[in-house]
Design a protein around this motif. Structure first.
Motif, mmCIF file in Angstrom:
data_model
loop_
_atom_site.group_PDB
_atom_site.id
_atom_site.type_symbol
_atom_site.label_atom_id
_atom_site.label_comp_id
_atom_site.label_asym_id
_atom_site.label_seq_id
_atom_site.Cartn_x
_atom_site.Cartn_y
_atom_site.Cartn_z
ATOM 1 N N VAL A 1 0.860 -1.184 0.000
ATOM 2 C CA VAL A 1 0.000 0.000 0.000
ATOM 3 C C VAL A 1 0.896 1.233 0.000
ATOM 4 C CG1 VAL A 1 -1.653 1.323 1.397
ATOM 5 C CG2 VAL A 1 -1.912 -1.158 1.170
ATOM 6 N N PRO A 2 0.593 2.235 -0.830
ATOM 7 C CA PRO A 2 1.413 3.453 -0.819
ATOM 8 C C PRO A 2 1.221 4.237 0.479
ATOM 9 C CG PRO A 2 -0.481 3.725 -2.279
ATOM 10 C CD PRO A 2 -0.470 2.286 -1.866
ATOM 11 N N PRO A 3 2.231 4.952 0.917
ATOM 12 C CA PRO A 3 2.109 5.729 2.151
ATOM 13 C C PRO A 3 1.311 7.009 1.932
ATOM 14 C CG PRO A 3 4.258 6.086 1.174
ATOM 15 C CD PRO A 3 3.575 5.037 0.327
ATOM 16 N N GLY A 4 0.921 7.625 3.029
ATOM 17 C CA GLY A 4 0.288 8.935 2.972
ATOM 18 C C GLY A 4 -1.090 8.938 2.335
ATOM 19 N N PRO A 5 -1.469 10.061 1.742
ATOM 20 C CA PRO A 5 -2.820 10.199 1.191
ATOM 21 C C PRO A 5 -3.172 9.188 0.116
ATOM 22 C CG PRO A 5 -1.743 12.342 1.383
ATOM 23 C CD PRO A 5 -0.694 11.313 1.656
#
Length: 389
Positions: A303-307
């Motif tokens: 999963v990509p970080p942040g928003p």
């Protein structure tokens, strides 16, 4: 790739029925024995052939006692993984696989059983919430994980909707799993939003259940596994441990919002199997609480970080059979039931064997993650026979 790859495999997996904590008429040992015997029957092996035992989370039922109660012919291996609660979920499997791969044992039972009327509540966390926390009124794991989750939301910018999506997927999967404690109890988004706050930002449904019950899997050599009843779930790669400076009571360090899977550990996991995050077909992630589980998926590169986290962590994307990242497909700790995550091990194996209540079609790579935001974390990659060719 590692020489460890494919040397050991899981051949049997079973859970006992689950009960509300403190209500089982059976002791932890009785539940453990029931689960191991069921796993042996599932694999089609004589339980007297079991010669090793591996558990975690301060399990009161040491392997020597379990083996004696089963009447096994010989105990060649017995180990307990240190490190709090769910951190040892995968590590116990890894220890069993290491014993088998190195010839120390031939058939190792990995188990966890709990009857809270017998063993007490939260014995697994003793010694992990010290004076730094207690002096400020922080006495339970939910509070520790809530602090880190809040920082992940506020500073890292991970949307709170990512947590809700993970919870929604777990409850959705539980509706087709008759063994789940949340079976027949779907979770409406409005109910989730209106549920009481346990420790901000974690609401009631963000928190794992506590149940009496047990689960077990049997780990044996790849050669023997190929001759048994169930398709083998081969151990492709395995890691466990802790990064420098990491501990649950070390506040405000650089990796505060990490689940504890540091980059070197993650790289070893993928390198050991010769694959990457995009090759994973299904995930069972330990969710003591939803926030740490989200952090685990970010740490592993799933999963990509942040928003951008919600580009992957949205409900439909997490559902079997057709989501890109189906996870906790039996309901997980949140909705199937919580015996320190042993049910996640059983489900990770069943996905490879093609017999999950929410089967991912053609699942060949199954990832198990244990212990987010705990002193110890661990991971195991299981693969089908096709992954070894």
């Amino acid at each position: 790739m590692s020489g460890f790859q494919g040397a050991a495999a899981v051949v049997g997996a079973a859970n006992t029925p689950l009960h509300k904590r403190g209500t089982s008429a059976k002791t932890s040992l009785e539940l453990t024995l029931e689960a191991i015997l069921a796993a042996a029957e599932d694999a089609g092996v004589d339980p007297h052939d079991i010669d090793g035992f591996s558990s975690y989370a301060a399990d009161d039922n040491e392997g020597l006692a379990v083996g004696a109660a089963l009447g096994v012919r010989e105990i060649r291996w017995s180990t307990l993984v240190w490190g709090g609660g769910g951190g040892g979920v995968s590590a116990a499997v890894n220890a069993a696989a290491a014993a088998v791969a190195s010839g120390q044992a031939e058939m190792v039972a990995v188990y966890r059983g709990l009857s809270e009327a017998d063993a007490g509540r939260q014995s697994y966390r003793k010694g992990h919430l010290g004076p730094l926390y207690g002096a400020h009124g922080m006495l339970v794991p939910a509070q520790v994980c809530a602090l880190r989750t809040q920082r992940m939301i506020e500073v890292d910018g991970v949307p709170a909707e990512a947590l809700e999506a993970l919870v929604a997927a777990a409850y959705h999967h539980a509706q087709t799993n008759p063994a789940a404690v949340a079976y027949g109890k779907p979770l409406d988004p409005a109910v989730y939003a209106d549920s009481r706050m346990i420790s901000e930002p974690l609401r009631l449904y963000d928190c794992s259940r506590e149940n009496d019950g047990a689960g077990a899997v049997l780990v044996t050599t790849a050669e023997r596994a190929r001759r048994l009843r169930r398709p083998p779930a081969y151990v492709l790669s395995a890691v466990q441990g802790s990064g420098p400076g990491w501990f649950e009571s070390a506040e405000n360090e650089d990796t505060y919002t990490s689940a504890g899977f540091h980059p070197a550990m993650v790289e070893r996991l993928w390198r050991g199997a010769g694959i990457g995050p995009g090759d994973v077909d299904v995930v069972q992630v330990y969710e003591n609480f939803s926030g740490p589980a989200v952090a685990s998926l970010i740490d592993l590169g799933l999963v990509p970080p942040g928003p951008d986290a919600t580009k992957v962590l949205h409900r439909d994307n997490l559902l079997a059979p057709h989501g890109a990242l189906p996870l906790n497909t039996a309901g997980g700790n949140l909705a199937e039931g919580f015996v320190h995550g042993i049910g996640l091990v059983v489900e990770a194996v069943r996905q490879i064997q093609g017999r999950s209540p929410n089967q991912v079609p053609g699942a060949a790579i199954s990832l198990l993650l244990g212990g987010p935001m705990a002193p110890l974390v661990s991971a195991t990659l299981f693969g089908s026979a096709a992954t070894l060719s």
